[in-house]
Design an enzyme around this catalytic site. Structure first.
Site, short mmCIF file in Angstrom:
data_model
loop_
_atom_site.label_atom_id
_atom_site.label_comp_id
_atom_site.label_asym_id
_atom_site.label_seq_id
_atom_site.Cartn_x
_atom_site.Cartn_y
_atom_site.Cartn_z
N ASP A 38 -12.51 -9.91 -1.15
CA ASP A 38 -13.83 -9.96 -0.54
C ASP A 38 -14.73 -9.02 -1.33
O ASP A 38 -14.25 -8.10 -1.97
CB ASP A 38 -13.83 -9.66 0.98
N GLU A 51 0.80 -1.24 0.00
CA GLU A 51 0.00 0.00 0.00
C GLU A 51 0.83 1.28 0.00
O GLU A 51 0.57 2.20 0.78
CB GLU A 51 -0.96 -0.02 1.20
N HIS A 68 -10.49 -5.73 -2.58
CA HIS A 68 -11.59 -5.54 -1.63
C HIS A 68 -12.67 -4.77 -2.39
O HIS A 68 -12.61 -3.56 -2.50
CB HIS A 68 -11.12 -4.72 -0.42
N GLU A 123 -6.46 -10.46 -1.40
CA GLU A 123 -7.29 -10.21 -0.21
C GLU A 123 -8.76 -10.11 -0.61
O GLU A 123 -9.49 -9.25 -0.14
CB GLU A 123 -6.84 -8.92 0.49
N ASN A 160 2.07 -5.19 -3.16
CA ASN A 160 0.65 -5.47 -2.89
C ASN A 160 -0.09 -4.16 -2.60
O ASN A 160 0.40 -3.32 -1.86
CB ASN A 160 0.59 -6.37 -1.64
O1 9MR Z 1 -7.84 -7.88 8.26
C1 9MR Z 1 -6.89 -7.10 8.94
C2 9MR Z 1 -7.49 -6.60 10.25
O2 9MR Z 1 -7.69 -7.68 11.12
C3 9MR Z 1 -6.58 -5.56 10.87
O3 9MR Z 1 -7.21 -5.00 11.98
C4 9MR Z 1 -6.24 -4.50 9.86
C5 9MR Z 1 -5.31 -3.50 10.46
O4 9MR Z 1 -4.71 -2.68 9.54
O5 9MR Z 1 -5.63 -5.09 8.72
C6 9MR Z 1 -6.50 -5.94 8.08
O6 9MR Z 1 -5.89 -6.45 6.92
C7 9MR Z 1 -5.54 -5.48 5.92
C8 9MR Z 1 -4.33 -6.01 5.19
O7 9MR Z 1 -3.29 -6.28 6.10
C9 9MR Z 1 -3.86 -5.02 4.14
N1 9MR Z 1 -4.92 -4.66 3.25
C10 9MR Z 1 -6.15 -4.23 3.86
C11 9MR Z 1 -6.63 -5.27 4.87
C12 9MR Z 1 -7.97 -4.88 5.43
O8 9MR Z 1 -7.86 -3.71 6.18
#
Ligand code: 9MR
Length: 460
Positions: free
Chosen positions: A273, A163, A242, A271, A205
């Site tokens: 969804d 990101e 997402h 990722e 990513n």
């Molecule tokens: O799913 C993850 C969630 O449990 C955490 O609280 C969050 C914190 O930043 O991160 C989520 O996963 C993220 C992933 O690491 C990077 N892309 C976005 C995902 C959803 O926020």
């Protein structure tokens, strides 16, 4: 050397899920002609791909959770356990127990592991958040080195950097403490990861990079192109995907995947969804991945809706009670290549014939075509690359002789005449003009066996 591990992992996934698929296939054989896989992982493996999920270590004691995990998936991504705050909570003190637990659960069951993530502006521990400049750069590189070394040989791919691009119309980098250490921080992270684990696939990513027309997508694309041109060790690009009402799935997603793949990197959906879990949208996403030879795996971001970071959007493949949703059936059918009788694959509308070009006549360079095939039992996807010779071209025709028994069912980015025997393919409106030495890609899906295909190309 960079490719060996990934291919070995895919092969292992195929072998490990093959036994289950074989038993299921033998049972099915008595009643149905198609020997389709019966789980996400087995069906993906039949296509030379993996199907993974994000996993949380603390849920591994939930047997309803692990029953689905162990049955359906052949790849896992730790949802939070490999992030910087988890693995280096205090500077120089590394903590791997939760991540190791996931890795061990996965690997002892033949699942591969995607590492997520080595360098990121978010989920930094407080000590790192407050750092800047060369001290931060050094700390980041040390983190990458230590963590990639710890998991060396256990992780097939790393999201090395996560990101790093800005949302909106700039197409540039996101401001962060890491970015402020210098624009070369991303390539420095990739070089450190490469040195620590030369066999892992190294990915960039990001999210909201699915729509090919978005500035952010183009920004990442330009970075990857630049990295490939300069020999920065990047192997893959992860598309988080997402999808929701603000950031919906778009039909040019396949173009995005294939355009990045054409740069010489693997692409993965990392990722996935989808708000509301539309079966049709899930199906399209899977079909798009299968249509791109270098799209080698799909990971959903959680198992049951209740496991999702966006649980209220019910975006996943299983209900909170663990039962399969219509989206699950759609994904499985798509992985099994449209074997669901009620919803057969349809040909996309073909573009109307284009007018003869009014632009200059063809130069002397002509064109060449090469084809890569992703074959499975009973069908294949062919990706055809058309490359202009020493002059730009205004249109192209590719001729491919298919072996007997092979029939085209579906095609994209080209007009087709003939579906078996000799097939002719011409450009559509938007991909006829190809610059000297440049390439464009189209693809098709067919039943049967491809054998060795020898396309010929003529330019106009
Ligand atoms: O799913 C993850 C969630 O449990 C955490 O609280 C969050 C914190 O930043 O991160 C989520 O996963 C993220 C992933 O690491 C990077 N892309 C976005 C995902 C959803 O926020």
């Amino acid at each position: 050397m960079r490719n060996a591990r990934w291919k070995a992992a895919s092969r292992a996934a195929i072998a490990l899920t093959g036994a289950g698929a074989l038993v299921a296939g033998m049972a099915l054989f008595l009643t149905a002609p198609a020997a389709a896989g019966t789980t996400l992982g087995a069906s993906a493996a039949e296509k030379g791909r993996y199907f993974g999920t994000a996993v949380a270590a603390y849920k591994l004691s939930d047997s309803a959770y692990t029953t689905i995990l162990n049955r359906e998936f052949n790849s896992v991504t730790p949802e939070n356990e490999m992030k910087i705050d988890a693995t280096e909570p205090q500077q120089g003190r590394f903590s791997y127990s939760a991540a190791d637990q996931i890795v061990s659960h996965a690997r002892s069951r033949g699942m591969s592991v995607r590492g997520h993530t080595l360098a990121w502006h978010s989920q930094q521990p407080p000590w790192m958040e407050s750092m800047s400049g060369s001290a931060l750069r050094q700390a980041m590189l040390n983190h990458v080195t230590q963590v990639a070394t710890h998991f060396r040989g256990q992780v097939v791919a790393w999201d090395v950097v996560n990101e790093a691009f800005a949302d909106g119309s700039s197409g540039g980098r996101r401001d962060s403490n890491l970015q402020r250490t210098g624009n070369d921080w991303i390539e420095a992270a990739f070089r450190a990861a490469d040195a620590a684990d030369p066999n892992a696939k190294l990915c960039y990513n990001d999210y909201n990079t699915d729509n090919w027309t978005h500035a952010k997508t183009q920004g990442v694309y330009n970075m990857v192109r630049d990295f490939k041109a300069r020999g920065v060790p990047i192997d893959c690009v992860g598309f988080q995907s997402h999808f929701n009402n603000e950031s919906p799935y778009v039909s040019n997603y396949r173009t995005t995947l294939s355009s990045f793949a054409a740069l010489g990197v693997d692409v993965q959906i990392t990722e996935l969804d989808i708000q509301g879990a539309s079966a049709a949208t899930y199906r399209s996403v899977v079909e798009d991945c299968l249509a791109v030879a270098r799209c080698n795996g799909i990971t959903v971001w959680g198992i049951r809706d209740s496991d999702s970071w966006r649980a209220s959007q019910t975006p996943l493949l299983f209900n909170s009670n663990g039962s399969k949703k219509p989206a699950y059936d759609a994904v499985l059918a798509a992985l099994n290549n449209g074997t669901t009788p009620t919803d057969p694959p349809t040909d996309p509308p073909t573009d109307p014939p284009t007018d003869p070009p009014t632009t200059p006549p063809p130069g002397p360079g002509g064109c060449t075509a090469t084809v890569s095939v992703n074959q499975w039992t009973g069908g294949f996807v062919a990706t055809v690359k058309v490359t202009a010779g020493s002059s730009a071209i205004n249109g192209w025709t590719v001729t491919i002789g298919l072996p007997s028994g092979a029939t085209v069912t579906n095609a994209w980015n080209a007009n087709r005449s003939g579906s078996s025997g000799t097939t002719n393919w011409t450009n559509v409106a938007y991909n006829g003009q190809v610059g000297a030495g440049q390439s464009t890609e189209y693809g098709f899906q067919a039943n049967g066996t491809a054998g060795s295909l020898s396309p010929t190309c003529s330019a106009s």
